[in-house]
Design an enzyme around this catalytic site. Structure first.
Site, PDB file in Angstrom:
ATOM      1  N   ARG A  16       0.854  -1.191   0.000  1.00  0.00           N
ATOM      2  CA  ARG A  16       0.000   0.000   0.000  1.00  0.00           C
ATOM      3  C   ARG A  16       0.888   1.239   0.000  1.00  0.00           C
ATOM      4  O   ARG A  16       1.705   1.419   0.906  1.00  0.00           O
ATOM      5  CB  ARG A  16      -0.897  -0.010   1.241  1.00  0.00           C
ATOM      6  N   HIS A  23      -2.844  10.977   0.962  1.00  0.00           N
ATOM      7  CA  HIS A  23      -2.267  10.774   2.295  1.00  0.00           C
ATOM      8  C   HIS A  23      -1.676  12.119   2.741  1.00  0.00           C
ATOM      9  O   HIS A  23      -0.466  12.255   2.948  1.00  0.00           O
ATOM     10  CB  HIS A  23      -1.215   9.660   2.258  1.00  0.00           C
ATOM     11  N   GLU A  25      -7.132   8.459   6.617  1.00  0.00           N
ATOM     12  CA  GLU A  25      -7.341   9.092   7.917  1.00  0.00           C
ATOM     13  C   GLU A  25      -7.811  10.545   7.866  1.00  0.00           C
ATOM     14  O   GLU A  25      -7.100  11.456   8.326  1.00  0.00           O
ATOM     15  CB  GLU A  25      -6.046   9.023   8.740  1.00  0.00           C
ATOM     16  N   ASN A  39      -7.027   2.015  10.140  1.00  0.00           N
ATOM     17  CA  ASN A  39      -5.695   2.151  10.712  1.00  0.00           C
ATOM     18  C   ASN A  39      -5.856   2.197  12.222  1.00  0.00           C
ATOM     19  O   ASN A  39      -6.663   2.961  12.739  1.00  0.00           O
ATOM     20  CB  ASN A  39      -5.011   3.442  10.248  1.00  0.00           C
ATOM     21  N   TYR A  88      -3.742   2.025  16.081  1.00  0.00           N
ATOM     22  CA  TYR A  88      -2.455   2.072  16.763  1.00  0.00           C
ATOM     23  C   TYR A  88      -2.505   1.870  18.270  1.00  0.00           C
ATOM     24  O   TYR A  88      -1.579   1.335  18.852  1.00  0.00           O
ATOM     25  CB  TYR A  88      -1.745   3.406  16.463  1.00  0.00           C
ATOM     26  N   GLU A 127      -3.167  -0.110   8.270  1.00  0.00           N
ATOM     27  CA  GLU A 127      -1.968   0.269   9.031  1.00  0.00           C
ATOM     28  C   GLU A 127      -2.087  -0.222  10.464  1.00  0.00           C
ATOM     29  O   GLU A 127      -3.136  -0.094  11.093  1.00  0.00           O
ATOM     30  CB  GLU A 127      -1.780   1.793   9.126  1.00  0.00           C
TER      31      GLU A 127
HETATM   32  C1  GBH Z   1      -0.752   7.086  10.871  1.00  0.00           C
HETATM   33  O1  GBH Z   1      -1.499   7.978  11.633  1.00  0.00           O
HETATM   34  C2  GBH Z   1      -0.430   7.701   9.546  1.00  0.00           C
HETATM   35  O2  GBH Z   1      -1.332   7.260   8.540  1.00  0.00           O
HETATM   36  C3  GBH Z   1       0.986   7.478   9.098  1.00  0.00           C
HETATM   37  O3  GBH Z   1       1.285   8.350   8.043  1.00  0.00           O
HETATM   38  C4  GBH Z   1       1.929   7.652  10.261  1.00  0.00           C
HETATM   39  O4  GBH Z   1       3.259   7.607   9.890  1.00  0.00           O
HETATM   40  C5  GBH Z   1       1.608   6.569  11.254  1.00  0.00           C
HETATM   41  O5  GBH Z   1       0.284   6.620  11.627  1.00  0.00           O
HETATM   42  C6  GBH Z   1       2.448   6.649  12.525  1.00  0.00           C
HETATM   43  O6  GBH Z   1       2.176   7.810  13.226  1.00  0.00           O
HETATM   44  O7  GBH Z   1      -2.921   9.607  21.877  1.00  0.00           O
HETATM   45  O8  GBH Z   1      -2.252   7.445  22.644  1.00  0.00           O
HETATM   46  O9  GBH Z   1      -4.485   7.744  21.795  1.00  0.00           O
HETATM   47  C7  GBH Z   1      -1.697   7.619  12.981  1.00  0.00           C
HETATM   48  C8  GBH Z   1      -2.825   8.366  13.657  1.00  0.00           C
HETATM   49  C9  GBH Z   1      -3.619   9.332  15.637  1.00  0.00           C
HETATM   50  C10 GBH Z   1      -2.600   7.213  15.784  1.00  0.00           C
HETATM   51  C11 GBH Z   1      -3.330   9.616  17.068  1.00  0.00           C
HETATM   52  C12 GBH Z   1      -2.329   7.427  17.242  1.00  0.00           C
HETATM   53  C13 GBH Z   1      -2.803   8.838  19.155  1.00  0.00           C
HETATM   54  C14 GBH Z   1      -2.564   7.721  20.120  1.00  0.00           C
HETATM   55  N1  GBH Z   1      -2.622   8.472  15.074  1.00  0.00           N
HETATM   56  N2  GBH Z   1      -3.212   8.393  17.834  1.00  0.00           N
HETATM   57  S1  GBH Z   1      -3.075   8.152  21.730  1.00  0.00           S
END
Ligand code: GBH
Length: 465
Positions: free
Chosen positions: A75, A119, A165, A294, A296, A368
């Protein structure tokens, strides 16, 4: 042994501005991220994407790394200002050629390209001259750009993602102001989100009417969401967690599955939330062939009692505090990554099940998931990123558990193929399964890359703990 369904897709992801470099080569013009990163103080060490991983010149070597992993899908995103330097006018043939070459290279190794059209790197001229995502007309510019991509690449590309996103664009770009274009507003995020959704619907309409019948591809959108676990079992905290998820993910996915924003947002925002016309609603409903996600991290959510105030436009609020009134915290027991994001695999499973229940079990792709750690090469040139392997084991195991529980999860893309420009954090945060030496630009597979290769080979893995 944890075994995945036969056709499960294992991939890896990157994005244009984060890896390509060659920012002023090949007829490309600046995007809002070039401009943002070149303002002193906006990124760690004032880092920018002028060179990044130099993927523009090294794409063949990078595709070889993917082939060595046995990757089924890759991707990546297209830099709009490489295709249309000013965002609306003439097409830049060198830009078309670059992506065309990349696609051919991938296909020659049997790797399926998954393309994200946006993006975050809006052509700068569209922002300075046309007000960017605040202007309703942007939907037509975007649909035209998407059309150009379908025309030139759609014969070989069958997996399209319109946006990556939108929440990040709206909240981090127009509320917290930590990402391009660096604005801090209470109302603009809702307008921006609205226009992104409209642009998505228009691009999908073009694809479905003009291209899909012959090209037979699929098209959808990717949204991000971190899980919100109620802080306690008090009803007001359970409501707060649900409300937080609706303000985060429902904001973008309810319009696509139900034709409108979540009721809790409409009630709380009133006139500040733009409305879709009947025609737009019709275009939006069913406008994603799959659910791109995505994911995290996870935070605890509690209801903010009246009187408790938190500043609005700051990073980490999970949106605009005054609108949601949700207090977010982390359990001190949770381990975190180098981004300080808590590592909570169970949150991933719960989010997948939340999506299953709310949207009638759509096919989901995790487009992601990954983590940053302070990776370094040891004296033998090895990068022993065992913490990343543990992270991936935990999250992929959670995905497996969700599948057992009936979630239609069809694929997983690890973020990222290689260390790259991590936006406001510049090159200081490493998310890759390949290590990049930013002096020599040499790539080295980390131990997690070897682990991922074995996982793909076996279509599963053995939990180490
Ligand atoms: C992605 O965004 C992007 O698509 C990518 O480009 C980027 O490199 C990658 O992540 C890594 O950052 O405050 O503890 O709840 C991630 C979007 C939004 C994920 C905020 C984590 C906060 C975690 N992020 N979120 S927390």
């Amino acid at each position: 042994m944890i075994q995945f369904p036969k056709d499960f897709i294992w991939g890896s992801a990157t994005s244009s501005y984060q890896i390509e470099g060659a920012a002023m080569e090949g007829g490309r013009a600046w995007s809002i991220w070039d401009a943002h990163a070149h303002i002193p103080g906006r990124t760690a060490n004032n880092d920018h994407g002028d060179v990044a991983c130099d993927h523009y010149h090294r794409y063949k070597e990078d595709v070889k790394l993917m082939a060595d992993l046995g990757l089924k899908a890759y991707r990546f995103s297209i830099s709009w200002s490489r295709i249309q330097p000013d965002g609306q006018g003439a097409v830049n043939p060198e830009g078309i050629q670059f992506y065309s070459n990349l696609i051919d290279e991938l296909l020659s190794y049997g790797i399926t390209p998954w393309i994200t059209l946006y993006h975050w790197d809006l052509p700068l001229a569209l922002h300075t001259e046309k007000d960017g995502w605040l202007n309703p007309e942007i939907a037509d510019y975007f649909a035209k750009y998407a059309d150009i991509c379908f025309t030139h690449f759609g014969d070989r590309v069958h997996h399209w993602i319109t946006h990556n996103e939108p929440w990040v664009v709206a909240i981090l770009g127009y509320s917290a102001g930590v990402f391009a274009p660096g604005r801090k507003s209470e109302d603009e995020p809702y307008i921006v989100a609205h226009n992104i959704l409209r642009s998505h619907a228009k691009a999908v309409q073009r694809y479905r009417e003009k291209y899909q019948p012959a090209q037979e591809g699929t098209i959808g959108i990717t949204n991000n969401c971190d899980w919100r676990e109620p802080l306690s079992d008090k009803p007001e905290d359970i409501d707060a967690a649900q409300r937080a998820l609706e303000f985060f993910l429902g904001w973008f996915t309810d319009p696509i599955y139900f034709g409108d924003y979540p009721a809790v947002m409409r009630e709380r925002l009133g006139d500040r939330l733009p409305q879709f016309s009947e025609e737009e609603k019709k275009l939006l409903i069913g406008s994603s062939d799959f659910f791109g996600l995505n994911h995290y991290s996870t935070l605890l959510a509690a209801d903010a009692p009246s009187g408790v105030e938190v500043e609005n436009n700051v990073y980490g609020n999970g949106g605009i505090f005054a609108d949601q009134r949700v207090l977010l915290t982390a359990d001190p027991e949770w381990k975190t990554t180098a981004m300080r994001w808590p590592i909570v695999p169970l949150g991933c499973q719960k989010l997948l099940e939340w999506i299953r229940d709310r949207y009638d079990n759509p096919p989901i792709y995790i487009t992601e998931n990954g983590c940053a750690f302070d990776d370094a090469k040891d004296e033998n040139g090895e990068v022993r990123d065992t913490d990343r392997i543990h992270f991936l084991e935990g999250y992929i195991d959670a995905c497996h558990q969700a599948i057992e529980n009936g979630v239609a999860l069809k694929g997983y893309f690890v973020w990222s193929l290689m260390d790259n420009f991590e936006w406001a954090q510049g090159y200081s945060k490493r998310f890759g399964i390949h290590y990049v030496d930013y002096e020599s630009l040499e790539r080295t597979p980390k131990h997690s890359a070897h682990w991922y290769r074995k996982l793909i080979e076996n279509n599963g893995f053995k939990l180490s703990q």
